[in-house]
Design a protein around this motif. Sequence first.
Motif, PDB file in Angstrom:
ATOM      1  N   ALA A   2      38.782  46.715  36.411  1.00 17.94           N
ATOM      2  CA  ALA A   2      40.018  47.131  35.760  1.00 17.94           C
ATOM      3  C   ALA A   2      41.096  46.067  35.860  1.00 17.94           C
ATOM      4  O   ALA A   2      41.495  45.683  36.932  1.00 17.94           O
ATOM      5  CB  ALA A   2      40.507  48.426  36.392  1.00 17.94           C
ATOM      6  N   GLY A   3      41.510  45.582  34.701  1.00 21.45           N
ATOM      7  CA  GLY A   3      42.668  44.726  34.603  1.00 21.45           C
ATOM      8  C   GLY A   3      42.560  43.362  35.224  1.00 21.45           C
ATOM      9  O   GLY A   3      43.571  42.774  35.551  1.00 21.45           O
ATOM     10  N   GLY A   4      41.373  42.817  35.427  1.00 25.44           N
ATOM     11  CA  GLY A   4      41.356  41.532  36.081  1.00 25.44           C
ATOM     12  C   GLY A   4      40.447  40.501  35.475  1.00 25.44           C
ATOM     13  O   GLY A   4      40.903  39.454  35.045  1.00 25.44           O
ATOM     14  N   SER A   5      39.170  40.748  35.435  1.00 24.02           N
ATOM     15  CA  SER A   5      38.216  39.700  35.126  1.00 24.02           C
ATOM     16  C   SER A   5      38.135  39.323  33.657  1.00 24.02           C
ATOM     17  O   SER A   5      37.677  38.249  33.335  1.00 24.02           O
ATOM     18  CB  SER A   5      36.822  40.121  35.594  1.00 24.02           C
ATOM     19  N   THR A   6      38.536  40.191  32.787  1.00 24.62           N
ATOM     20  CA  THR A   6      38.488  39.861  31.370  1.00 24.62           C
ATOM     21  C   THR A   6      39.821  40.192  30.749  1.00 24.62           C
ATOM     22  O   THR A   6      40.580  40.983  31.269  1.00 24.62           O
ATOM     23  CB  THR A   6      37.383  40.651  30.637  1.00 24.62           C
ATOM     24  N   GLY A   7      40.082  39.579  29.625  1.00 25.07           N
ATOM     25  CA  GLY A   7      41.326  39.909  28.946  1.00 25.07           C
ATOM     26  C   GLY A   7      41.459  39.097  27.685  1.00 25.07           C
ATOM     27  O   GLY A   7      40.749  38.123  27.480  1.00 25.07           O
ATOM     28  N   ALA A   8      42.368  39.489  26.849  1.00 28.62           N
ATOM     29  CA  ALA A   8      42.612  38.766  25.604  1.00 28.62           C
ATOM     30  C   ALA A   8      43.975  38.109  25.683  1.00 28.62           C
ATOM     31  O   ALA A   8      44.902  38.629  26.289  1.00 28.62           O
ATOM     32  CB  ALA A   8      42.566  39.727  24.422  1.00 28.62           C
ATOM     33  N   SER A   9      44.098  36.957  25.093  1.00 27.92           N
ATOM     34  CA  SER A   9      45.381  36.268  25.064  1.00 27.92           C
ATOM     35  C   SER A   9      46.151  36.711  23.843  1.00 27.92           C
ATOM     36  O   SER A   9      45.675  37.472  23.020  1.00 27.92           O
ATOM     37  CB  SER A   9      45.156  34.751  25.018  1.00 27.92           C
ATOM     38  N   PHE A  16      38.138  34.836  26.394  1.00 29.33           N
ATOM     39  CA  PHE A  16      37.382  35.666  27.316  1.00 29.33           C
ATOM     40  C   PHE A  16      37.438  34.970  28.666  1.00 29.33           C
ATOM     41  O   PHE A  16      37.065  33.810  28.775  1.00 29.33           O
ATOM     42  CB  PHE A  16      35.938  35.787  26.813  1.00 29.33           C
ATOM     43  N   VAL A  17      37.945  35.626  29.674  1.00 26.83           N
ATOM     44  CA  VAL A  17      38.135  35.019  30.981  1.00 26.83           C
ATOM     45  C   VAL A  17      37.280  35.746  32.010  1.00 26.83           C
ATOM     46  O   VAL A  17      37.361  36.963  32.128  1.00 26.83           O
ATOM     47  CB  VAL A  17      39.620  35.094  31.412  1.00 26.83           C
ATOM     48  N   LEU A  18      36.459  34.999  32.715  1.00 30.57           N
ATOM     49  CA  LEU A  18      35.679  35.550  33.822  1.00 30.57           C
ATOM     50  C   LEU A  18      36.126  34.863  35.097  1.00 30.57           C
ATOM     51  O   LEU A  18      36.167  33.638  35.164  1.00 30.57           O
ATOM     52  CB  LEU A  18      34.179  35.304  33.624  1.00 30.57           C
ATOM     53  N   LYS A  19      36.448  35.642  36.095  1.00 26.93           N
ATOM     54  CA  LYS A  19      36.866  35.110  37.386  1.00 26.93           C
ATOM     55  C   LYS A  19      35.763  35.445  38.383  1.00 26.93           C
ATOM     56  O   LYS A  19      35.617  36.611  38.768  1.00 26.93           O
ATOM     57  CB  LYS A  19      38.196  35.712  37.798  1.00 26.93           C
ATOM     58  N   TRP A  21      35.313  35.225  41.561  1.00 28.95           N
ATOM     59  CA  TRP A  21      35.664  35.936  42.778  1.00 28.95           C
ATOM     60  C   TRP A  21      35.922  37.420  42.504  1.00 28.95           C
ATOM     61  O   TRP A  21      35.632  38.264  43.347  1.00 28.95           O
ATOM     62  CB  TRP A  21      36.863  35.276  43.475  1.00 28.95           C
ATOM     63  N   GLU A  22      36.429  37.747  41.312  1.00 30.54           N
ATOM     64  CA  GLU A  22      36.623  39.150  40.973  1.00 30.54           C
ATOM     65  C   GLU A  22      35.284  39.825  40.654  1.00 30.54           C
ATOM     66  O   GLU A  22      35.076  40.986  40.991  1.00 30.54           O
ATOM     67  CB  GLU A  22      37.593  39.301  39.799  1.00 30.54           C
ATOM     68  N   LEU A  23      34.387  39.085  40.013  1.00 36.74           N
ATOM     69  CA  LEU A  23      33.060  39.641  39.741  1.00 36.74           C
ATOM     70  C   LEU A  23      32.339  39.956  41.048  1.00 36.74           C
ATOM     71  O   LEU A  23      31.680  40.995  41.169  1.00 36.74           O
ATOM     72  CB  LEU A  23      32.233  38.671  38.899  1.00 36.74           C
ATOM     73  N   HIS A  24      32.465  39.066  42.044  1.00 36.06           N
ATOM     74  CA  HIS A  24      31.851  39.337  43.354  1.00 36.06           C
ATOM     75  C   HIS A  24      32.455  40.595  43.981  1.00 36.06           C
ATOM     76  O   HIS A  24      31.734  41.425  44.541  1.00 36.06           O
ATOM     77  CB  HIS A  24      32.021  38.142  44.299  1.00 36.06           C
ATOM     78  N   GLY A  25      33.765  40.741  43.880  1.00 32.20           N
ATOM     79  CA  GLY A  25      34.415  41.928  44.437  1.00 32.20           C
ATOM     80  C   GLY A  25      33.933  43.200  43.776  1.00 32.20           C
ATOM     81  O   GLY A  25      33.644  44.207  44.448  1.00 32.20           O
ATOM     82  N   GLU A  26      33.825  43.177  42.453  1.00 39.01           N
ATOM     83  CA  GLU A  26      33.324  44.349  41.736  1.00 39.01           C
ATOM     84  C   GLU A  26      31.855  44.589  42.069  1.00 39.01           C
ATOM     85  O   GLU A  26      31.408  45.740  42.160  1.00 39.01           O
ATOM     86  CB  GLU A  26      33.520  44.187  40.232  1.00 39.01           C
ATOM     87  N   GLY A  27      31.095  43.520  42.259  1.00 40.92           N
ATOM     88  CA  GLY A  27      29.691  43.661  42.647  1.00 40.92           C
ATOM     89  C   GLY A  27      29.552  44.388  43.972  1.00 40.92           C
ATOM     90  O   GLY A  27      28.698  45.273  44.129  1.00 40.92           O
ATOM     91  N   ALA A 125      35.147  27.049  49.143  1.00 42.19           N
ATOM     92  CA  ALA A 125      36.138  27.546  48.186  1.00 42.19           C
ATOM     93  C   ALA A 125      37.312  28.238  48.861  1.00 42.19           C
ATOM     94  O   ALA A 125      37.170  28.868  49.883  1.00 42.19           O
ATOM     95  CB  ALA A 125      35.474  28.519  47.225  1.00 42.19           C
ATOM     96  N   THR A 126      38.450  28.086  48.253  1.00 40.72           N
ATOM     97  CA  THR A 126      39.654  28.805  48.647  1.00 40.72           C
ATOM     98  C   THR A 126      39.943  29.820  47.548  1.00 40.72           C
ATOM     99  O   THR A 126      40.152  29.423  46.405  1.00 40.72           O
ATOM    100  CB  THR A 126      40.856  27.842  48.779  1.00 40.72           C
ATOM    101  N   PRO A 127      39.934  31.123  47.876  1.00 42.01           N
ATOM    102  CA  PRO A 127      40.200  32.125  46.839  1.00 42.01           C
ATOM    103  C   PRO A 127      41.539  31.863  46.151  1.00 42.01           C
ATOM    104  O   PRO A 127      42.518  31.531  46.785  1.00 42.01           O
ATOM    105  CB  PRO A 127      40.229  33.445  47.612  1.00 42.01           C
ATOM    106  N   GLY A 128      41.535  31.989  44.848  1.00 38.16           N
ATOM    107  CA  GLY A 128      42.747  31.810  44.071  1.00 38.16           C
ATOM    108  C   GLY A 128      42.929  30.410  43.526  1.00 38.16           C
ATOM    109  O   GLY A 128      43.755  30.190  42.655  1.00 38.16           O
ATOM    110  N   ALA A 129      42.156  29.440  44.043  1.00 39.60           N
ATOM    111  CA  ALA A 129      42.266  28.077  43.530  1.00 39.60           C
ATOM    112  C   ALA A 129      41.605  28.018  42.152  1.00 39.60           C
ATOM    113  O   ALA A 129      40.713  28.771  41.850  1.00 39.60           O
ATOM    114  CB  ALA A 129      41.598  27.090  44.477  1.00 39.60           C
ATOM    115  N   VAL A 130      42.055  27.121  41.332  1.00 41.37           N
ATOM    116  CA  VAL A 130      41.548  27.012  39.959  1.00 41.37           C
ATOM    117  C   VAL A 130      40.872  25.678  39.780  1.00 41.37           C
ATOM    118  O   VAL A 130      41.417  24.640  40.147  1.00 41.37           O
ATOM    119  CB  VAL A 130      42.696  27.158  38.937  1.00 41.37           C
ATOM    120  N   PRO A 131      39.633  25.653  39.219  1.00 41.56           N
ATOM    121  CA  PRO A 131      38.969  24.383  38.990  1.00 41.56           C
ATOM    122  C   PRO A 131      39.691  23.574  37.920  1.00 41.56           C
ATOM    123  O   PRO A 131      40.370  24.118  37.066  1.00 41.56           O
ATOM    124  CB  PRO A 131      37.565  24.784  38.523  1.00 41.56           C
TER     125      PRO A 131
END
Length: 139
Positions: A2-9, A16-19, A21-27, A125-131
């Motif tokens: 809900a409200g995190g891993s995907t979204g539209a600009s 399409f945005v996949l994060k 670390w959020e996918l792991h959390g939902e998993g 990895a540091t959570p929240g860092a962006v490649p």
Amino acid sequence: MAGGSTGASGRAGGEFVLKPWELHGEGREFEKLGGELTKAVTALEQGLAALGAPWGADRPGSGFATVYGQARGELVSGLRGLAGRVAGVGAGLHTMAARTADADSSAAGGFGATAVPGAPGVPGATPGAVPAVPKDMSV
């Protein structure tokens, strides 16, 4: 998710945005739900077994026992299968997260960039860092 891993600009084409670390959390959440459902099915099965066979051995009781026994077996089997599939969604989300991180790193390498050390999906990895991946790859 809900409200995190995907979204539209706000752009017309959207994105399409996949994060990962959020996918792991939902998993982990799906795996937890699968485990809880397995425990509930086990408790149901034990509760039904504790009831015994109170319907008797006469003709109506025997008829009920035949239908009940089959339905009970199908119910428990179906619920166990559902618990396994819910937990399997969690495993699938972990796989998706890992593949997304790998694809991001590969894409960044293809553009001459390297993933930022500590970025999600990168060892250490540091959570929240962006490649360091270009934000807009349009030509």
